[in-house]
Design an enzyme around this catalytic site. Sequence first.
Site, PDB file in Angstrom:
ATOM      1  N   CYS A  73       0.860  -1.186   0.000  1.00  0.00           N
ATOM      2  CA  CYS A  73       0.000   0.000   0.000  1.00  0.00           C
ATOM      3  C   CYS A  73       0.890   1.227   0.000  1.00  0.00           C
ATOM      4  O   CYS A  73       1.689   1.415   0.925  1.00  0.00           O
ATOM      5  CB  CYS A  73      -0.897  -0.014   1.239  1.00  0.00           C
ATOM      6  N   CYS A 185       0.727   3.782  -6.310  1.00  0.00           N
ATOM      7  CA  CYS A 185      -0.388   3.089  -5.654  1.00  0.00           C
ATOM      8  C   CYS A 185      -0.521   1.741  -6.345  1.00  0.00           C
ATOM      9  O   CYS A 185      -0.450   1.665  -7.579  1.00  0.00           O
ATOM     10  CB  CYS A 185      -1.679   3.896  -5.785  1.00  0.00           C
TER      11      CYS A 185
END
Length: 270
Positions: A73, A185
């Site tokens: 993440c 991301c």
Amino acid sequence: MDNRPIGVFDSGLGGLTAMRELIRTLPNENILYFGDTGRVPYGSRGREIIRKYAKQDMNFLIRHDVKAVLAACGTVSSVARDIGDALPVPYFDVLRPTARAAVEQTKNDKIGIIGTAATIASGSYRKEIERLAPKTEVFEQACPLFVPLVENAFVSPDDPIPRLTAERYLTPIREAGVDTLILGCTHYPIISETIRRVMGENVTLISSGREAAKSCRTVLEKNGLLCDGKTDGTQQYFVSDDTESFYKVAELFLGQSVESCVECIDIERY
């Protein structure tokens, strides 16, 4: 040798791109994935909430006796590195190996970074790149609509919705003349073809999930923590919300069915 599983977590589904790369890179390893689908997204939340969630996610994995933890993440990697580094097992994030790969790849010393609002606001990628290569020019852009587009399956490069969104976000970075773009991301590789078409073929896209998987293999190998390699690895998935919706998107991300190995848990207990 160590046959315990590798633990991977993300705020939702994007980390499955890192999971896919881990499976490819370490096919004999057992991997346990947690997607915090009940509290996604992290990228629009405040710093302390993100850190609280990250700690709970890590605690969940540690209680399942993993031998390493990968924060798949970009948001957590940007604001909770110290929490991960304090774990009793090796900790990997997507930030450090990705920044290093971008610095090694660029030829004109102009690097673009796209990520969630929290990732870009933290300046974490910029700081890491400037530490590695102080003369590099860095251009950043938050792309908050990319995550919901991916999680709602608007991923075709021929779909005008992601294409127009990408053009809106990426035009300033393209016009700045970057030759390397960090997909900061883990959702973004799913729409990498759309991003590539907007940026042009001469811009190299750096996938944070791929770089994190390569880093994980290197460290585990160096420290004698790879499994014995006698059998194919297994994958187990945990989520914090409805499993049904996870099945469908997970198949899109992984290219395989996960219906038989997904469990919903109460992450607040951790």
